[in-house]
Every structure is written in C-alpha cells, then in structure tokens.
Design a protein around this motif. Sequence first.
Motif, mmCIF file in Angstrom:
data_model
loop_
_atom_site.group_PDB
_atom_site.id
_atom_site.type_symbol
_atom_site.label_atom_id
_atom_site.label_comp_id
_atom_site.label_asym_id
_atom_site.label_seq_id
_atom_site.Cartn_x
_atom_site.Cartn_y
_atom_site.Cartn_z
ATOM 1 N N GLU A 292 0.838 -1.194 0.000
ATOM 2 C CA GLU A 292 0.000 0.000 0.000
ATOM 3 C C GLU A 292 0.875 1.246 0.000
ATOM 4 O O GLU A 292 2.022 1.218 0.439
ATOM 5 N N HIS A 293 0.302 2.340 -0.467
ATOM 6 C CA HIS A 293 1.037 3.610 -0.566
ATOM 7 C C HIS A 293 0.933 4.374 0.756
ATOM 8 O O HIS A 293 0.328 5.438 0.838
ATOM 9 N N THR A 294 1.538 3.826 1.788
ATOM 10 C CA THR A 294 1.559 4.462 3.104
ATOM 11 C C THR A 294 2.717 5.467 3.178
ATOM 12 O O THR A 294 3.594 5.483 2.296
ATOM 13 N N PRO A 295 2.745 6.348 4.216
ATOM 14 C CA PRO A 295 3.831 7.342 4.307
ATOM 15 C C PRO A 295 5.226 6.686 4.323
ATOM 16 O O PRO A 295 5.419 5.627 4.911
ATOM 17 N N TYR A 296 6.175 7.356 3.620
ATOM 18 C CA TYR A 296 7.586 6.953 3.505
ATOM 19 C C TYR A 296 7.771 5.669 2.692
ATOM 20 O O TYR A 296 8.759 4.961 2.839
ATOM 21 N N THR A 297 6.803 5.375 1.819
ATOM 22 C CA THR A 297 7.017 4.300 0.840
ATOM 23 C C THR A 297 7.347 4.931 -0.505
ATOM 24 O O THR A 297 6.981 6.068 -0.793
ATOM 25 N N GLN A 314 2.081 10.973 2.692
ATOM 26 C CA GLN A 314 0.843 10.635 3.404
ATOM 27 C C GLN A 314 0.317 9.324 2.829
ATOM 28 O O GLN A 314 0.910 8.759 1.916
ATOM 29 N N ASP A 315 -0.773 8.850 3.375
ATOM 30 C CA ASP A 315 -1.358 7.606 2.862
ATOM 31 C C ASP A 315 -2.094 7.920 1.557
ATOM 32 O O ASP A 315 -3.145 8.574 1.555
ATOM 33 N N ASN A 316 -1.520 7.455 0.448
ATOM 34 C CA ASN A 316 -2.077 7.697 -0.888
ATOM 35 C C ASN A 316 -2.652 6.426 -1.509
ATOM 36 O O ASN A 316 -2.777 6.337 -2.730
ATOM 37 N N ILE A 339 13.559 3.207 5.788
ATOM 38 C CA ILE A 339 13.715 2.718 7.156
ATOM 39 C C ILE A 339 14.696 3.571 7.955
ATOM 40 O O ILE A 339 14.645 3.577 9.189
ATOM 41 N N ILE A 340 15.598 4.296 7.280
ATOM 42 C CA ILE A 340 16.573 5.154 7.951
ATOM 43 C C ILE A 340 16.605 6.496 7.230
ATOM 44 O O ILE A 340 16.583 6.543 5.999
ATOM 45 N N GLY A 341 16.693 7.601 8.001
ATOM 46 C CA GLY A 341 16.832 8.933 7.408
ATOM 47 C C GLY A 341 15.529 9.595 7.021
ATOM 48 O O GLY A 341 15.493 10.412 6.097
ATOM 49 N N ARG A 342 14.445 9.321 7.724
ATOM 50 C CA ARG A 342 13.172 9.972 7.397
ATOM 51 C C ARG A 342 13.212 11.471 7.688
ATOM 52 O O ARG A 342 12.480 12.231 7.052
ATOM 53 N N ASP A 343 14.087 11.857 8.631
ATOM 54 C CA ASP A 343 14.221 13.286 8.898
ATOM 55 C C ASP A 343 14.794 14.037 7.717
ATOM 56 O O ASP A 343 14.524 15.230 7.516
#
Length: 400
Positions: A292-297, A314-316, A339-343
């Motif tokens: 699914e197109h969830t945030p940070y995918t 966002q959830d798209n 998984i790393i570096g979302r900031d």
Amino acid sequence: MLMQRKSCSSPTVLPLAQCSEISNGRLTPTVMGRATSPPRSASPPPSLGSAKRQLSSGSYSSYSSIQSVPTKPVVQTKRNSSSSTSSNNNNNSSSGMFGKLLAVMVMTIMFVSGCKITQQKNDVLLKELQDEQATLIQARNRLQHVVSELRGSEHQLQGHLESNKRRLQEYDDLEPQRLQGQMAIHQIKQIQNSAKQEVLQLFGEGPYYVEFTLNFPGQTESKYFTVELASLDDMPASVLTFLQQIHHKLWDNASFAHNAPHVNMARPVSTNIDTMVEHNIQHTPFAEYSMEHTPYTLGFAGYPAGPEFYINKQDNTQTHGPNNHREDGHYEPAFATIIIGRDTINDMDDLPLSEEPAYDIVNPVQILSARLEKDIKSVHGGQEWLEQQPQQQQDVATTE
C-alpha cells in the motif's frame, strides 16, 4: 170483549213510552219499555179513530172502560225528548269544540316534541358528520404522506435501477477485458517467476537495501536515507526494474525537484533516461501491486510505471492504488520503504517552492549516488537502527 182488554193493569195513567207504543195508529202494549206482540188469539185493538167514533155514538158504556188515549203525556214526552235532544246537541257541540281544541293542543304538543326530537337527531347527525369529516381529513393527510413517501421511494428505486443498469453495462463492457485478464494471469505469473530468478542470479538473496546520498542546496555536508525493497515473493518485477537502474547508476546525479503536499518526486537526468530506454528498464513490465502507498514508501509514477519514482508523504492508497477509480483503471506499484533517514525527507519541506510550475523546488536536492547494500550495518545509521530492532529482525537484516 173490548172492555176486558186494558192498556195497563192500574188505572193510573203512565207515560206512553212505558205502557204502550203507537204503531201505525194503533196502541201497542209494552213490557218494561219493550213492545210486546198481542196474543195471537185476541183480536186486534181498535184504532184511535174507531174508538172516538164509538165514544161519540155511545157504543162504550162508560168512559172509564177505555180510559182514553194519553195524548198529553205523549206530547209531554215529545217535548222532553226535544229538550233533551237540544241539550244533548248543545252538550255534543261543546264536547266537539273541546275535543277539537284538545286535539289541536295535543297535535301542537306532539309537533313541538317532534321538532325537539328532530333537532336533537339533527344535532347528533351533525356531530357524527363532523366526526366523520375529521376522520376523513386525517385519513386524507395520512394518504398524502404515504403517497409522498412512495414517490420518494420511487425516486430512490429509479436511481438504484439506473445505477444497476450502468453497472451491468460496465460489466458487459469489461467482460472482454476480464477474459483477456484471465488469459493474462498466466503470463503475469511467468513474468514474476522469471524476474525473481533474475534478481537471485544478479543480486543474490535479500534483503536488499539502497542508500541514497543527497546534497541540499547551500550545504556542504551530505545527508542520507536508506530504503528496504519489497519481498521478491510480492513485487519481483518492480524490484528487478529498480535494482537494474541502481546497478547501472542511473539515479546518480538525479534530483528531487517536485515537492507536492502528498508526494516528493525524484527525476533522473535525461541522459540516464536514454540509458534506461536502451536497457529496457525505464518501466515495469506491468502494474504490479502488493504494497500500500503508506507514508515513507516509494512508488513508480505513471502508467506504464516509471522511470520517475516518488516518496509518499501521506497515505495515498486510495489515489494511487487499485481503488483509485481512474477511468483507465490503472494504478501504480509501491516497491520500497524508507527505514533510515526519514528526517532527511522531512527537511525537504523547508525548501522554497516556485509558483509556476506549482510545487517545483526552486533549488532541487541533488542525488549524488544510490547504491545497493546487502548489510544494513554498512549504511549511515544502520548500526543504530539495527540495535533498535527486535532480535529476530536483526538476524534477518544481517543475513547475507
């Protein structure tokens, strides 16, 4: 013989009505006021005229033998009878007038009573009619309400009918495509199996990590983020396409140039796109979908999917997934998760945007490199991330 037949047994003169009756000029003896027939053996009594002639001629021996006809009592009787008749007539007249007056009074009383009874009946009937009218009005109002509800239900049913007709038409239109889709399922499975085998031959067993090195405008230090690609059991064709692009370094010198409210878009340089086309890795072979197109995918853009990819902010899922209600029925594959570096991704929201075209970054963020890593501890921040994971996740992440 005539001397022996007396009118009465007593010499006393009695009223004619009690002693005898005159019938056809003859005296008829009476008993208790009723006329008696003379004895059959006796001769008929002389008439009054005969008696007078005998008296004048001296045929009777004495006056007492005949005791003449009591004419005066008869006259008196007639007078009394006339007076009684007149009195009776007067009495009858008074009685008649009183009876008529009484009858009129009775009829008047009966008429008035009848009018009162009729008025009471009319009042009762009027009350009943008013009650029936009120009942009919209530029934009419209820009927109008029911009719209104039925009309509303009719409109709803009509809408449902039209909707069902459209769905049936859509089904009829999509039936050939469905049959073609059923025929294509076998081909898709073959493509996915071939892609999985090719990934295993070229890149070995997973998991597969890709680390991006970025250069923000006006900054000398690089920033990083790392993605983990989807499982080969779920998205083998999309993983193969992206790994081949990474292998040929076709995302080096690319940039994040578009930052919309829902996605952050990465674009390769034009020369790298030509190389993708040359190797036939600019698109996925079909619209593969599992994640699914969830945030940070990460997801491939467009159809056919690629070569650009975007990061979901966002959830798209509703807009980019199979339920997006697009007219062409196409959707976009999501194939990796940050998984790393979302900031680092969040820092891009602080960059200024242009007005035309909308949401383009004025000074894009440059992708210096994108490299495949099999060991998570080899990426920036990998060791720290690994230590935060459960032991089972650590074992999977360090397996080569």
